[in-house]
Write an enzyme that holds these catalytic residues in place. Structure first.
Site, mmCIF file in Angstrom:
data_model
loop_
_atom_site.group_PDB
_atom_site.id
_atom_site.type_symbol
_atom_site.label_atom_id
_atom_site.label_comp_id
_atom_site.label_asym_id
_atom_site.label_seq_id
_atom_site.Cartn_x
_atom_site.Cartn_y
_atom_site.Cartn_z
ATOM 1 N N LYS A 179 0.856 -1.189 0.000
ATOM 2 C CA LYS A 179 0.000 0.000 0.000
ATOM 3 C C LYS A 179 0.895 1.243 0.000
ATOM 4 C CE LYS A 179 -4.363 1.125 2.295
ATOM 5 N NZ LYS A 179 -5.146 0.903 3.527
HETATM 6 O O1 G3P Z 1 -7.975 1.841 5.126
HETATM 7 C C1 G3P Z 1 -8.230 3.144 4.847
HETATM 8 C C2 G3P Z 1 -9.618 3.630 5.053
HETATM 9 O O2 G3P Z 1 -10.506 2.609 4.866
HETATM 10 C C3 G3P Z 1 -9.807 4.413 6.339
HETATM 11 O O3 G3P Z 1 -11.126 4.486 6.754
HETATM 12 O O4 G3P Z 1 -12.885 5.076 8.386
HETATM 13 O O5 G3P Z 1 -10.495 5.749 8.837
HETATM 14 O O6 G3P Z 1 -11.812 6.872 7.066
HETATM 15 P P1 G3P Z 1 -11.601 5.620 7.820
#
Ligand code: G3P
Length: 217
Positions: free
Chosen positions: A87
């Site tokens: 990633k």
């Molecule tokens: O993995 C990255 C992404 O899915 C983060 O999600 O909920 O922290 O905005 P969030």
């Protein structure tokens, strides 16, 4: 549509895997920290444990922001296990690294995508996946789903093979909406997957079926 779970929690990963619908896992440094996984050695071991718990792709994020650092880290991550996808953040050095990894047949997930232009650039550089963060766009009163629609149109126009991995999914409606507009993959919390099975009429209907069966037996 592939279902990935967005967590570093092994119990939740195992729960989703047992359900039989899990295609992979995404993690990020915040999710690792949330599980108390710190230190390079422990983090690498945790990625291997996650790979053993699932059949599909496991995104492991680099923390370097310079080209040489991203390459060194990414090659180390990719060598850990065949299921690892490296990633890489959507920054200039990250785009260069995507191209490098693509030429070496190392699979990548370009993260922190917030615009169609970024997604186009990542596809041009040969990313395996792009991760538009739809929840975080919604958080700032911007149309997260609209970004998925835009990227889908662009990728279809030119038959880019990069897969759209709708990330920052917060709930079941995000999953359904992303499926309707053709995201290739969604990654979200366990609740966004398990929540899909819930409907009160299912529960009421099942209760009645079981009661009626008992009456006749
Ligand atoms: O993995 C990255 C992404 O899915 C983060 O999600 O909920 O922290 O905005 P969030």
């Amino acid at each position: 549509m592939k279902f990935f779970i967005d967590t570093a929690n092994l119990n939740q990963i195992k729960d989703a895997q047992e359900l039989g619908v899990l295609d992979g896992v995404t993690t990020n440094p915040s999710l690792m920290a949330k599980e108390g996984i710190t230190g390079r050695k422990n983090i690498l071991k945790h990625y291997i444990d996650i790979c053993k718990a699932v059949d599909g792709d496991v995104s492991a994020e680099v923390i370097s922001v310079d080209f040489d650092g991203i390459i060194k880290e990414g090659e180390e991550l990719a060598a850990l296990h065949p299921q690892i996808v490296v990633k890489v953040p959507m920054i200039k050095e990250g785009v260069r690294a995507l191209k490098y990894f693509s030429d070496k047949n190392i699979r990548t997930n370009c993260t922190l995508i917030f615009s169609a232009g970024q997604a186009l650039l990542a596809a041009k550089a040969g990313a395996t996946y792009v991760s538009p963060f739809i929840g975080r766009l919604d958080d700032i009163s911007t149309d997260g789903l609209g970004l998925i629609v835009e990227i889908r149109e662009i990728y279809d126009n030119y038959a880019f093979e990069t897969e759209i991995l709708a990330a920052s999914i917060r709930h079941t409606m995000h999953v359904i909406q992303c499926a309707k507009v053709g995201a290739d993959v969604m990654t979200g919390p366990l609740s966004s997957i398990v929540g899909l099975l819930k409907h009160p009429l299912t529960d009421i209907g099942l209760k009645k079926f079981l009661e009626d069966y008992k009456k006749g037996n």
